[in-house]
Design an enzyme around this catalytic site. Structure first.
Site, PDB file in Angstrom:
ATOM      1  N   HIS A   1       0.828  -1.207   0.000  1.00  0.00           N
ATOM      2  CA  HIS A   1       0.000   0.000   0.000  1.00  0.00           C
ATOM      3  C   HIS A   1       0.861   1.254   0.000  1.00  0.00           C
ATOM      4  CE1 HIS A   1       0.738   0.832   4.301  1.00  0.00           C
ATOM      5  NE2 HIS A   1       0.553  -0.461   4.531  1.00  0.00           N
TER       6      HIS A   1
ATOM      7  N   CYS B   1       3.035  -4.719   7.152  1.00  0.00           N
ATOM      8  CA  CYS B   1       2.675  -4.492   5.755  1.00  0.00           C
ATOM      9  C   CYS B   1       3.829  -3.844   4.992  1.00  0.00           C
ATOM     10  CB  CYS B   1       1.431  -3.612   5.659  1.00  0.00           C
ATOM     11  SG  CYS B   1      -0.116  -4.507   5.968  1.00  0.00           S
TER      12      CYS B   1
END
Length: 550
Positions: free
Chosen positions: A441, A460
């Site tokens: 992301h 992440c």
């Protein structure tokens, strides 16, 4: 199983080339009967031993011999010689010839086996060597799932396919060539092998000089250690100058060489011989050889699973590569998990791009960060721009909640952050469902990409310039070019766009990567190299044969 064995039998040789059929038919029949009788004993011993790896290997041996009616394989001196050559060359792939009965093969080349029991023992040992070497070259010696339960790239059909290839190779008498073909064909694996050979030569020649520590040496400064630095960098090809060997000045030519060395070791490329740079210079050639061996092993774990188009994230390299139809199309920098929130190693398939995503606080961050912070500071929610949402999707007033009444497991709400530049996910999220709740992301903290070591996330992967990655994976220059992506973001609306086809994403961990004629040695940020090296150097479990009459 019966059809599987018949498939193997179709490729079973009547007698390997180099054998003398008229003199060996009776012997082969007697050896075959002997082995068939005693394989039940071998399987029973290995099953009772609790040694899973050895039991599996013995089961593969039994399958191999059952497929060929238990007829011996290694009746030809030429075949035995070819196997020994392949075993000895295992060092070129970072493997240990001692794992493949090299001493026994040498013995049987000098002293051919006599008697039924000895012939059977010789045949089984050499077949065990061949099957083990083929498996290790193709898939690796170390079981990655034992080191990391997150690993999900193992192919369950791999051993059956490998056995079939070897049966066909024996039928043609080309076992050495067949074993050489077992190694991965991926071009980066070949570059890594070449790097291992170069660094082995450096090690055998005595390595490189140690540069004493001390104050940093900057370009233009004089220091008695400068000639040592020049010699050190000459060994690895970073410095190629001539005629200044005794100069104590860190001149522009040497500074450029230091910058190249720093780039290859993921250090700040400033040309200054500081403490981190000197520490990297003083890692021994022996240690670099071991690091290359570890990463050759890692390549064997996954390269067989690569598809023509994929995304590869190297956690240790803080990098992402997009490969399209076998060609590298684009690469960028990434941010990965902190050492106490490690990004897991796994594979997942990307299915869509989400523009202007809302962030829902995941369970780990809820338990370890958010709830403790809220209990101590009621302003945490507004500062992080988090909303409390109930099970029906409706906002809840935070002041109406007794935050001490719930643990994370029983928390009846979710904490959600609106989309925007401030959001933890930024403006783009790449959807790749997985049990770790780990995604690629965007990020609002873009300044962190300038750091040389980028372990800042909670697991992440934050991508620099995610809009470009979105353009590549959506693969529609008319509908989803750069302008269209900027417009989608500018609306502020959450929108999911499916990819035209799924794209596999490999989240991997490589600490030595060969590129052309250079090797990039990366920091072992999660301290994983040691466990791989220990397992790689551990001797393989040997067959238990004496108790079965061999």
């Amino acid at each position: 199983m019966a059809l599987f064995l018949l498939f193997f039998l179709a490729f079973s040789p009547a007698a390997p080339r180099g054998a003398e059929p008229s003199a060996t038919i009776v012997k082969e029949d007697s050896v075959a009967a002997f082995m068939q009788e005693r394989f039940a004993c071998l399987l029973g011993l290995e099953g009772a031993s609790g040694r899973k790896d050895r039991r599996t290997a013995t089961e593969q041996l039994a399958l191999w011999y059952a497929a060929r009616g238990y007829r011996p394989v290694w009746t030809s001196p030429a075949l035995r010689s070819g196997l020994l050559s392949a075993v000895n060359s295992a060092v070129d792939d970072g493997l240990l010839p001692s794992d493949y009965h090299c001493t026994d093969i040498e013995h049987y080349l000098k002293h051919p086996p006599r008697g039924t029991g000895e012939q059977a023992r010789c045949d089984i040992l050499l077949t065990d060597a061949m099957l083990s070497l083929a498996t290790h070259l193709r898939y690796g010696k170390v079981d990655p799932e034992r080191l990391d339960p997150n690993w999900n790239l193992t192919d369950p059909k791999r051993l059956a396919e490998l056995q079939l290839q070897l049966q066909k190779a024996l039928a043609s008498g080309s076992i050495r060539t067949a074993l050489q073909k077992m190694r991965p064909e991926y071009f980066k694996y070949g570059l890594e092998r070449e790097a291992l050979a170069r660094y082995r030569q450096i090690e055998q020649a005595g390595g490189w000089p140690v540069v004493p520590g001390g104050q940093a040496i900057r370009p233009g400064q004089s220091d008695p250690r400068v000639p040592l630095i020049r010699r050190r960098l000459s060994v690895t090809g970073d410095f190629e100058g001539r005629g200044k060997e005794s100069s104590v000045v860190l001149d522009s030519e040497l500074a450029a060489a230091i910058r190249n060395f720093q780039k290859r070791h993921a250090l700040q490329a400033d040309g200054v011989a500081g403490s981190a740079t000197l520490a990297a210079m003083n890692v021994t050639a022996r240690e670099r050889v071991q690091q290359l061996r570890v990463n050759l092993e890692r390549y064997r774990w996954f390269v067989g699973q690569l598809e023509p188009t994929f995304v590869l994230v190297n956690i240790a390299g803080f990098s992402l590569q997009y490969v399209h139809e076998g060609s590298l199309r684009w690469s960028t920098r990434v941010i990965v998990g902190q050492p106490y929130r490690k990004t897991p190693v796994f594979k997942a398939d990307m299915y869509s791009v989400l523009f202007n995503p809302r962030w829902v606080v995941p369970p780990t961050i809820l338990a370890e960060d958010a709830l403790p912070a809220i209990r101590q500071d009621p302003g945490y929610l507004s500062r992080k721009q988090l909303q409390v949402i109930d099970g029906k999707g409706s906002p809840v007033d935070p002041s109406s909640i007794n935050w001490n009444a719930f643990g994370a497991a029983a928390f009846p709400y979710r904490l959600q952050q609106k989309a925007g530049d401030h959001g933890a996910l930024g403006r783009i999220k790449f959807v790749m469902p997985n049990r770790h709740i780990v995604y690629l992301h965007d990020t609002p903290t873009k300044d962190l990409f300038e750091k040389s070591s980028r372990t800042f996330s909670s697991g992440c992967i934050r991508v620099e310039n995610p809009a470009r990655l979105a353009e590549l994976v959506l693969d529609d220059s008319l509908k989803w070019n750069g302008g269209a992506i900027r417009n989608a973001i500018a609306t502020g609306k959450t929108h999911s766009e499916p990819l035209p086809r799924r794209i596999p994403v490999f989240i991997l961990y490589l600490t030595a990567v060969a590129e052309r004629d250079e090797v990039f040695f990366l920091e072992d940020i999660y301290d994983r190299d040691g466990a791989v090296l220990k397992a790689l150097n551990a001797p393989t479990q040997k067959l238990t044969m004496e108790s079965c009459g061999f």
